[in-house]
Design an enzyme around this catalytic site. Structure first.
Site, PDB file in Angstrom:
ATOM      1  N   ALA A  74       0.748  -1.358  -0.109  1.00  0.00           N
ATOM      2  CA  ALA A  74      -0.009  -0.146   0.099  1.00  0.00           C
ATOM      3  C   ALA A  74       0.896   1.206   0.060  1.00  0.00           C
ATOM      4  CB  ALA A  74      -0.891  -0.019   1.273  1.00  0.00           C
ATOM      5  N   ASP A  75       0.303   2.530  -0.586  1.00  0.00           N
ATOM      6  CA  ASP A  75       0.960   3.630  -0.478  1.00  0.00           C
ATOM      7  C   ASP A  75      -0.134   4.436  -0.048  1.00  0.00           C
ATOM      8  OD1 ASP A  75       3.768   4.869  -0.700  1.00  0.00           O
ATOM      9  OD2 ASP A  75       2.439   6.355  -1.682  1.00  0.00           O
ATOM     10  N   THR A  76       0.132   5.641   0.574  1.00  0.00           N
ATOM     11  CA  THR A  76      -0.808   6.773   0.946  1.00  0.00           C
ATOM     12  C   THR A  76      -0.341   8.054   0.721  1.00  0.00           C
ATOM     13  OG1 THR A  76      -1.781   5.530   3.090  1.00  0.00           O
ATOM     14  CG2 THR A  76      -2.248   7.852   2.843  1.00  0.00           C
ATOM     15  N   GLY A 111      -3.590   3.771  -2.306  1.00  0.00           N
ATOM     16  CA  GLY A 111      -3.578   2.779  -3.148  1.00  0.00           C
ATOM     17  C   GLY A 111      -3.407   1.289  -2.569  1.00  0.00           C
TER      18      GLY A 111
END
Length: 191
Positions: A74-76, A111
């Site tokens: 994930a990436d924020t 994501g």
């Protein structure tokens, strides 16, 4: 009810917040991390960046997965007026970011990529967050006390600044922490 798919879950994240959130779903998982370059093409629109980075992180593990593994990456990011606010490099940078967010609405986009040896699924979640007008003293106290240098946009919604400063959110609270749990739960069931 046993909703959990029969996988060995691997969370590829150093984030203690993501680890805490995934635990709250009642899933047994192990943490594996690799250093991945988090750069992205300049032409990407902000809403595509977190999915791009989640997929990029997953690709680092492609050859190391076993048949029963389900990898979660994930990436924020935090977006203000189509400008991505990265993690702050120092006090002044954090102060500048929080001053820019003060009294305004911004977007938090996470994501997520779910990968096995057979398939990969990506999705994203967007939350609108509004800060009240923050005083310089409030910003200074938060930065000095909580040192938000590992957080996109220089803040954690679950910390003091979230409690006193966020006046409204539209979307998933957990997405702002780094993992949209309700959407993740649905994607697990489909996977």
């Amino acid at each position: 009810m046993n909703w959990i798919p029969k996988y060995k879950f691997i969370l590829a994240s150093k984030s203690p917040r993501r680890q805490e959130l995934l635990k709250s779903l009642g899933i047994d998982f192990e943490v594996q991390t690799k250093d991945v370059d988090e750069s992205y093409p300049n032409h990407l629109p902000p809403d595509k960046i977190p999915v791009y980075l989640a997929e990029k992180k997953a690709k680092a593990f492609t050859n190391g997965l076993n048949n029963n593994d389900l990898l979660i990456t994930a990436d924020t990011i935090v977006v203000l007026n189509d400008h991505v606010l990265e993690k702050p490099v120092d006090y002044d940078h954090a102060f500048q970011m929080l001053s820019a967010l003060s009294g305004r609405i911004h977007e938090v986009i996470t994501g997520v990529c779910l990968s096995s040896t057979k398939k990969s699924v990506v999705f994203s979640s967007l939350t609108n967050v509004q800060f009240k007008k923050l005083t310089n003293a409030e910003i200074d106290y938060y930065i000095n006390t909580f040192k938000p240098y590992d957080k996109a946009g220089a803040y954690g919604i679950q910390e003091w600044i979230g409690s006193i400063g966020i006046s409204h959110i539209e979307g998933s609270f957990y997405n702002v922490m780094g993992l949209p749990l309700q959407k993740l739960y649905e994607e697990f069931q489909k996977f």
